[in-house]
Design an enzyme around this catalytic site. Structure first.
Site, PDB file in Angstrom:
ATOM      1  N   PHE A 138       3.583  67.488 108.607  1.00  0.00           N
ATOM      2  CA  PHE A 138       3.660  67.426 107.144  1.00  0.00           C
ATOM      3  C   PHE A 138       4.605  68.519 106.684  1.00  0.00           C
ATOM      4  O   PHE A 138       4.403  69.700 106.991  1.00  0.00           O
ATOM      5  CB  PHE A 138       2.303  67.602 106.460  1.00  0.00           C
ATOM      6  CG  PHE A 138       2.423  67.393 104.972  1.00  0.00           C
ATOM      7  CD1 PHE A 138       2.380  66.113 104.433  1.00  0.00           C
ATOM      8  CD2 PHE A 138       2.646  68.463 104.109  1.00  0.00           C
ATOM      9  CE1 PHE A 138       2.544  65.906 103.063  1.00  0.00           C
ATOM     10  CE2 PHE A 138       2.816  68.261 102.735  1.00  0.00           C
ATOM     11  CZ  PHE A 138       2.756  66.977 102.210  1.00  0.00           C
ATOM     12  N   ASP A 223       7.796  75.948 110.880  1.00  0.00           N
ATOM     13  CA  ASP A 223       7.405  75.683 109.492  1.00  0.00           C
ATOM     14  C   ASP A 223       6.068  76.391 109.263  1.00  0.00           C
ATOM     15  O   ASP A 223       4.999  75.870 109.588  1.00  0.00           O
ATOM     16  CB  ASP A 223       7.277  74.169 109.254  1.00  0.00           C
ATOM     17  CG  ASP A 223       6.845  73.849 107.825  1.00  0.00           C
ATOM     18  OD1 ASP A 223       6.436  74.777 107.094  1.00  0.00           O
ATOM     19  OD2 ASP A 223       6.915  72.666 107.436  1.00  0.00           O
ATOM     20  N   LYS A 252       4.425  78.705  99.660  1.00  0.00           N
ATOM     21  CA  LYS A 252       3.038  78.881  99.226  1.00  0.00           C
ATOM     22  C   LYS A 252       2.686  80.334  98.868  1.00  0.00           C
ATOM     23  O   LYS A 252       2.991  80.773  97.776  1.00  0.00           O
ATOM     24  CB  LYS A 252       2.096  78.323 100.288  1.00  0.00           C
ATOM     25  CG  LYS A 252       2.212  76.798 100.433  1.00  0.00           C
ATOM     26  CD  LYS A 252       1.046  76.234 101.198  1.00  0.00           C
ATOM     27  CE  LYS A 252       1.211  74.790 101.626  1.00  0.00           C
ATOM     28  NZ  LYS A 252       0.818  73.816 100.645  1.00  0.00           N
TER      29      LYS A 252
HETATM   30  N1  PLP Z   1       5.404  72.467 105.142  1.00  0.00           N
HETATM   31  C1  PLP Z   1       4.091  72.556 105.371  1.00  0.00           C
HETATM   32  C2  PLP Z   1       3.615  72.933 106.745  1.00  0.00           C
HETATM   33  C3  PLP Z   1       3.171  72.292 104.355  1.00  0.00           C
HETATM   34  O1  PLP Z   1       1.859  72.374 104.605  1.00  0.00           O
HETATM   35  C4  PLP Z   1       3.661  71.947 103.076  1.00  0.00           C
HETATM   36  C5  PLP Z   1       2.711  71.660 101.972  1.00  0.00           C
HETATM   37  O2  PLP Z   1       1.540  71.524 102.129  1.00  0.00           O
HETATM   38  C6  PLP Z   1       5.034  71.869 102.876  1.00  0.00           C
HETATM   39  C7  PLP Z   1       5.890  72.146 103.926  1.00  0.00           C
HETATM   40  C8  PLP Z   1       5.596  71.453 101.531  1.00  0.00           C
HETATM   41  O3  PLP Z   1       5.389  72.439 100.575  1.00  0.00           O
HETATM   42  P1  PLP Z   1       5.479  72.063  99.011  1.00  0.00           P
HETATM   43  O4  PLP Z   1       4.287  71.251  98.671  1.00  0.00           O
HETATM   44  O5  PLP Z   1       5.517  73.407  98.329  1.00  0.00           O
HETATM   45  O6  PLP Z   1       6.763  71.313  98.826  1.00  0.00           O
END
Ligand code: PLP
Length: 405
Positions: A138, A223, A252
């Site tokens: 994700f 990530d 975040k």
């Molecule tokens: N990468 C990971 C591992 C995430 O958990 C998330 C969101 O939950 C994102 C990227 C995307 O972040 P955003 O919702 O701020 O676009």
């Protein structure tokens, strides 16, 4: 139905199914609804509120900077961006950072950096760069990102998608090795898969992937949008495996739970592929976000929140594993990023029962409850939450329900 819910239902797209509560203020680990009922936040806005709601130091940094200069655009330098990115690079061991706002934007930045590095440095033939990602990843909701998702719903109706991605099984380093070709620019991986249901790979997986990437001249990009900044009991979850990634994605908690602040970080060789005009964002790197981001990093270090996540995470994991209930299938996680897997279809009901008892959590995929409280949570608050969870599970047990009926 509350007027606030009716208004949302009338005026927003139905792309979420929120729990039936209307929150109106927050402080520390607690949130209050419109009627003044208090809830313990065990979700932290999907790990964005690591410092607790409205942390006084972060609110002070926000209001101070809002009164001076909030947005200037990157058309000009500001006195806030440099100090923020310097501290971020020092803490993470990376050379340079490119600031954005949301996690998805930082992931997109990583994809662009990896492809351009592939062409300009690795000399992959133009238009042929490949990026390897994991099944059940994700990384956000842009069309490029959902294009490499293995989740049918995230893709359904949104194609055509960008080519150039290969999916491999998560937690399987041999699968990564098999998928690499001379055109592979990067491997992007979540050290713990969050949205997939808090899936923790076996120890050594990330280290082995990093070794394979290095041997094949492929960038290893972590990530850490959800796992980074202390959440798992290390500053970065990659550290559990002794890995320093070639590229790092943070978001975040970087915004202190107050603003969207994200960044892609990398070594010189990768970041230096960007030239003026290649990439940007009107709000990315704005002085307001930079001031809050810098203060958030200071709070993280000065309040020793990473060590706290390690200690209280171990404690919470232990307490959850001690619960005996036929509804629980597995408890897993690291630090204060914990998933409680329940029998299929039971997660939403459990969330709603916890809500009634004053605990906020959210299920992922209908089967896993996420427990990711602010890192400032105390042992006493955990004890109370676990007690309420035990009671909720007991209320849901079929025998008990029959007895009550
Ligand atoms: N990468 C990971 C591992 C995430 O958990 C998330 C969101 O939950 C994102 C990227 C995307 O972040 P955003 O919702 O701020 O676009």
């Amino acid at each position: 139905m509350s007027n606030s819910i009716a208004l949302e239902n009338q005026f927003t797209a139905q792309n979420y199914r929120p729990l039936p509560v209307v929150l109106s203020c927050g402080e520390g680990v607690y949130l209050w609804d419109e009627a003044g009922k208090r809830y313990l936040d065990m979700m932290s806005a999907y790990s964005a509120v690591s410092f607790g709601h409205s942390h006084p130091r972060l609110v002070a940094a926000l209001t101070r900077q809002a009164g001076r200069l909030a947005i200037a655009s990157r058309a000009f330098h500001t006195d806030q961006l440099g100090p923020f990115l310097k501290r971020l690079c020092e803490l993470t061991g990376q050379d340079k950072a490119l600031p954005m706002n949301t996690g998805a934007e930082a992931v997109e930045t990583a994809l662009k950096a990896a492809r351009k590095w592939g062409y300009k440095v690795k000399a992959i033939p133009d238009g042929h760069a490949e990026i390897i990602v994991c099944a059940d990843n994700f990384a956000g909701r842009t069309t490029t990102i959902v294009g490499f998702s293995s989740e049918a719903q995230y893709r359904d109706g949104f194609g055509p998608f960008a080519p150039g991605f290969r999916l491999v099984a998560f937690a399987d380093a041999a699968a990564l090795e098999r998928a690499i070709t001379p055109n592979t620019a990067a491997f992007i991986v979540e050290p713990i898969q969050g949205e997939a249901g808090i899936i923790v790979p076996p120890k050594g997986y990330l280290a082995e992937c990093a070794r394979i990437c290095r041997a094949c001249n492929v960038l290893f990009i972590a990530d850490e949008v959800q796992t980074g900044l202390g959440r798992t009991g290390k500053l970065l979850a990659c550290e559990h495996d002794g890995v320093k990634p070639d590229g790092l994605i943070l978001a975040k908690a970087l915004g202190g739970g107050l603003l969207p602040v994200s960044a892609f970080l990398a070594k010189h060789e990768v970041m230096d592929v960007f030239t003026p005009g290649d990439h940007g964002s009107t709000f990315g790197g704005n002085p307001l976000g930079a001031a809050v981001g810098l203060e958030a990093l200071k709070v993280l270090v000065e309040e020793n929140l990473t060590a706290r996540a390690a200690e209280l995470g171990d404690y919470l994991l232990g307490e959850l594993r001690a619960i005996v209930s036929p509804l629980i299938k597995e408890v897993r996680g690291k630090g204060l990023l914990i998933g409680l897997e329940v029998q299929p279809g039971k997660a939403r009901e459990l969330c709603e029962r916890l809500l009634q008892r004053g605990i906020l959590s959210k299920d992922t995929h209908g089967a896993v409850l996420r427990f990711a409280p602010p890192l400032i949570i105390t042992r006493q608050q955990i004890d109370w939450a676990v007690g309420e969870l035990r009671a909720s599970l007991a209320d849901m047990e079929p025998t008990r329900r029959r007895a009550i009926a």
